[in-house]
Scaffold this active site. Structure first.
Site, short mmCIF file in Angstrom:
data_model
loop_
_atom_site.label_atom_id
_atom_site.label_comp_id
_atom_site.label_asym_id
_atom_site.label_seq_id
_atom_site.Cartn_x
_atom_site.Cartn_y
_atom_site.Cartn_z
N GLU A 41 1.02 -1.11 0.00
CA GLU A 41 0.12 0.04 -0.07
C GLU A 41 0.82 1.26 0.03
O GLU A 41 2.02 0.99 0.44
CB GLU A 41 -1.08 -0.01 1.26
N HIS A 57 -9.45 10.30 2.20
CA HIS A 57 -9.06 8.94 1.15
C HIS A 57 -9.16 9.25 0.04
O HIS A 57 -10.35 9.94 -0.58
CB HIS A 57 -9.98 7.93 1.77
N ARG A 88 -1.59 9.48 1.10
CA ARG A 88 -2.75 9.90 0.92
C ARG A 88 -3.03 11.37 0.64
O ARG A 88 -3.73 11.76 -0.14
CB ARG A 88 -3.64 9.30 2.00
N HIS A 102 -12.31 10.44 5.62
CA HIS A 102 -12.14 8.99 5.81
C HIS A 102 -11.48 8.89 7.30
O HIS A 102 -11.82 7.87 7.86
CB HIS A 102 -10.83 8.49 4.91
N ARG A 114 -1.97 9.68 8.57
CA ARG A 114 -1.68 8.19 8.75
C ARG A 114 -1.33 7.59 7.60
O ARG A 114 -1.59 7.64 6.47
CB ARG A 114 -3.14 7.68 9.14
#
Length: 569
Positions: free
Chosen positions: A124, A238, A284, A345, A380
């Protein structure tokens, strides 16, 4: 086994450890607390036991268990994503204790995808290794199911469903439980220690991956009770939620890009290389802002995510939930590109805690998304959220239970902490929440500036002053008009019953709306204070990161001026 759902709730109910929230953090906290000898646990959930943000998590759980991975690498990736505001000690705890927490989840029966003798780790964004364990694209559901089953099989855990926590009950800066609506009845739930695990606040925004329960209730209740909030300006968007007429803003997992998915404009052109050397696997905040910019440049309300170059069998096996959901709305992701746009998100900030999950209010703990230990910093790292729930949920449960062993429930008086304004009337809720959401999306979203933030402050103040119906009473307070606290000798049921009661209330949307207004004010205030861009907080009028001035964190408290704390290093 004495786990149960209470059919009828008395006016006052006692417990050793009260846990508010049934996501991964709350469930794991309940298991840890119940493991302490002699401790009785009550788990309160706003809806049904399995409804939370956890259930909708798709990507997986980040954990340094792969053969080429190390704790140091996972720590470093987390710190880089956090843009200089992570608490290093909290991150080290997260990564180190994450391994046994994930291992026990597997021992309890979590059926993650495997490859030989190891989980099938996936990649990811912003991770330097393939370290994400997953169950297809339904890791959250698998995690929830396993933890719920463990809770139901554990002695001493009592579950209250359809229970809405209105206010924390405190005396002399110590928490003694909550005032709650349980099946529509107003109830005092007294506890020797209390754990907030109420999750996030995505529903403050009109476009979000979060379920309806994520309205920031725990953050609002804690703030009103005197808890410190920290990092409230850092709301993560997100990059890829489904954007399709008639469809919900369904999350399209980061793992789609991790497995090779490409982002395209309406013209079919890739664009991420213009914004970051990692392309689609950039952090992100970078991807969300890039999409936001491309939407503005093209005048089109979305971009597209393309995974069609992968074998059809792989797509169906790896992303069954996304495949089935999009198919219901006429898309076949084996052949069709997916229309996506950013959505609210995750909240990096929240109720300030230390690594023991303690807040600044004695006897009150917090874990999961409602809390802020500093592990996420300004942004995050993907799939660290479920890991945080497991690690700090376990710590919260153990520490709260240990604290409860030394306490008694009785106390001479208790303060409740109502909002500054009365709850909205039923016919005001829709208009107020819609206006609030649209204003936040416009001014306190992916891009911000002083003018928009000041406009939002004024708008929120106006919404908070919306005229109330004369007959509407403040049922979130256990005070009579003019009283400063509730005097409750030994907190007897008879004494509490003398205080004003309300009719059975079938819904709690009006209280959610009040909570959202309180939390929106905190987010906006912090965003206005931070005159730089860092991580998920981007100020177009201050587009650069400023470590000289802003290598600091903002703390908000209800009755005090904001204060700043510097980070080491």
């Amino acid at each position: 086994m004495n786990t149960r759902e209470h059919p009828r709730i008395p006016d006052v109910q006692d417990t050793d450890v009260l846990i508010i929230g049934s996501g991964a953090a709350g469930l794991r906290a309940a298991l840890a607390a119940a493991a302490v000898p002699g401790i009785d646990v009550t788990l309160l959930t706003k809806s049904v036991l399995k409804e939370s943000n956890t259930r909708y998590a798709q990507g997986g759980i980040a954990v340094a268990m792969n053969v080429d991975d190390t704790l140091a690498l996972h720590v470093q990736d987390t710190l880089v994503a956090g843009a200089g505001l992570c608490d290093v000690s909290a991150v080290e705890t997260l990564v180190a204790e994450g391994i046994p927490r994930v291992a026990e989840l597997i021992d309890w029966g979590a059926a993650f995808d495997w490859e030989g003798t190891l989980p099938r780790f996936t990649q990811e964004a912003a991770h330097s290794r393939r370290r994400i364990v997953h169950k297809g694209d339904a890791t959250g559901r698998e995690t929830t199911d396993v933890l719920v089953q463990q809770v139901l099989n554990t002695e001493g855990i009592h579950v209250l469903t359809n229970a809405f926590a209105l206010e924390m009950l405190t005396a002399e800066n110590q928490c003694y439980g909550v005032l709650a609506l349980v099946e529509g009845e107003r109830v005092a739930l007294r506890a020797k220690s209390t754990i907030l695990a109420t999750g996030g606040l995505g529903r403050l925004y009109p476009c979000t991956s979060n379920p309806e329960v994520a309205t920031g209730d725990g953050i609002a209740a804690a703030w009103r009770a005197g808890c410190e909030l920290i990092d409230m300006e850092f709301v993560q968007f997100h990059p890829t939620t489904l954007f399709l007429d008639g469809a919900p803003h369904f999350l399209i997992s980061e793992a789609v890009r991790g497995e090779g998915g490409k982002l395209l404009t309406i013209r079919g052109e890739r664009f991420m290389e213009k914004y970051h050397e990692l392309g689609e696997l950039a952090p992100r905040d970078v991807v969300s802002r890039a999409i936001h910019t491309e939407m503005h440049l093209t005048g089109f309300p979305c971009v597209y995510l393309d995974i069609t170059h992968k074998p059809a069998e792989f797509i169906v096996e790896r992303f069954p939930t996304i495949f089935e959901t999009t198919q219901r709305y006429g898309l076949d992701i084996r052949r069709d590109i997916i229309p996506v746009r950013p959505g609210a998100h995750f909240m990096m900030g929240g109720v300030r805690t230390n690594t023991e999950a303690e807040t600044n209010v004695r006897g009150l703990y917090a874990c999961g998304e409602v809390a802020c230990t500093g592990v996420h910093g300004a942004n995050r790292l993907a799939s660290n959220s479920l890991l945080e729930c497991l690690v700090y949920g376990s710590r919260a449960g153990t520490n709260a239970a240990t604290f409860a062993q030394t306490e008694t429930v009785g106390f001479s008086h208790v303060d409740s902490h109502a909002p500054d304004t009365a709850p909205l009337a039923d016919d005001e809720v829709e208009d107020v929440t819609r206006t609030m959401r649209e204003t936040l999306w416009k001014n306190v979203g992916i891009e911000r500036d002083a003018a928009g933030l000041q406009e939002t402050v004024a708008a929120l103040q106006q919404l908070a002053r919306t005229p109330r119906h004369q007959e509407m009473q403040d049922v979130t307070t256990s005070r009579r008009p003019g009283e400063t606290n509730v005097t409750t000798p030994e907190m007897s049921a008879e004494r509490l019953a003398n205080y004003e009661r309300t009719e059975r209330i079938a819904n709690y949307e009006r209280y959610e709306a009040t909570n959202m207004l309180d939390v929106a004010r905190c987010i906006t205030e912090a965003a206005l204070l931070r005159t730089e861009s860092r991580g998920a907080h981007y100020r177009s009028d201050f587009p650069e990161k400023d470590d000289t001035t802003w290598h600091r964190r903002i703390i908000l408290t209800r009755d005090k001026a904001p204060r700043l704390i510097a980070l080491e290093g």
